[in-house]
Scaffold this active site. Structure first.
Site, PDB file in Angstrom:
ATOM      1  CG  HIS A  16      -0.374   0.210   2.524  1.00 25.04           C
ATOM      2  ND1 HIS A  16      -1.069   0.735   3.590  1.00 25.04           N
ATOM      3  CD2 HIS A  16       0.861  -0.030   2.996  1.00 25.04           C
ATOM      4  CE1 HIS A  16      -0.292   0.797   4.650  1.00 25.04           C
ATOM      5  NE2 HIS A  16       0.881   0.337   4.313  1.00 25.04           N
ATOM      6  CB  CYS A  25       3.766   4.970   5.400  1.00 25.48           C
ATOM      7  SG  CYS A  25       4.488   3.836   6.599  1.00 25.48           S
ATOM      8  CG  HIS A  31       2.815  -3.507   6.217  1.00 25.75           C
ATOM      9  ND1 HIS A  31       3.827  -3.085   7.039  1.00 25.75           N
ATOM     10  CD2 HIS A  31       2.275  -2.392   5.687  1.00 25.75           C
ATOM     11  CE1 HIS A  31       3.892  -1.765   7.025  1.00 25.75           C
ATOM     12  NE2 HIS A  31       2.952  -1.309   6.198  1.00 25.75           N
ATOM     13  CG  HIS A  75       1.142 -12.046  -2.764  1.00 25.52           C
ATOM     14  ND1 HIS A  75       0.851 -12.911  -1.737  1.00 25.52           N
ATOM     15  CD2 HIS A  75       2.484 -12.011  -2.874  1.00 25.52           C
ATOM     16  CE1 HIS A  75       1.973 -13.395  -1.253  1.00 25.52           C
ATOM     17  NE2 HIS A  75       2.987 -12.863  -1.922  1.00 25.52           N
ATOM     18  CD  GLU A 136       1.008  -1.017   9.005  1.00 28.19           C
ATOM     19  OE1 GLU A 136      -0.118  -0.690   8.576  1.00 28.19           O
ATOM     20  OE2 GLU A 136       1.882  -0.195   9.352  1.00 28.19           O
TER      21      GLU A 136
END
Length: 150
Positions: A16, A25, A31, A75, A136
């Site tokens: 992400h 981030c 993750h 994935h 996470e």
């Protein structure tokens, strides 16, 4: 009859990016998520029922969570549909990558809210979602509790 909570754990890999974020981030990264799903209900008290003594068969709970969450997000790369990363998302899609566009910032907090709704919609009427924990990293997780959302 007593109310009992049962928990099933899952893991999946997801990438992400957090658009507009002021830290690392903001970049596309991934993750190894761990999701714990806890439901609450009364064990079946009918000795004629093949699920006698169970709140819900773990395999039935697994089927729901795999279909709604794991098989969808594993994935995949998740972007907010309003992200400036949309061009990248479309390029990845054109190259047959699994991209999910969501209507929220894909933080653990927002993902766990999304997951709770998806799971609640599939549970039998006699079973309630009690809580979710989305881990996470080894030291960071978000939790959702039904009691906090009533």
């Amino acid at each position: 009859m007593s109310k009992i909570r049962i928990t099933k754990q899952f893991s999946f890999e997801t990438g992400h990016a957090l658009y507009g974020y002021d830290g690392k981030c903001k970049n596309v990264h991934g993750h190894s998520y761990k999701l714990s799903v806890t439901v609450i209900g009364t064990p079946i008290n009918d000795p004629e029922n093949v699920k006698f003594g169970m709140v819900i068969d773990f395999s039935d709970l697994k089927k729901i969570v795999k279909e709604e969450i794991v098989d969808v997000f594993d994935h995949a790369t998740v972007f907010n549909q309003n992200t400036p990363h949309l061009e990248l998302a479309n390029e990845l899609k054109n190259r047959n990558h699994h991209v999910i566009l969501v209507d929220y910032q894909p933080t653990s907090e927002n993902m766990v809210i999304d997951f709770a709704q998806k799971i609640k919609n599939r549970l039998p009427k006699t079973i309630n979602l009690h809580s979710l924990r989305l881990q996470e990293t080894e030291t960071s997780f978000a939790e959702w509790f039904q009691a906090d959302n009533e």
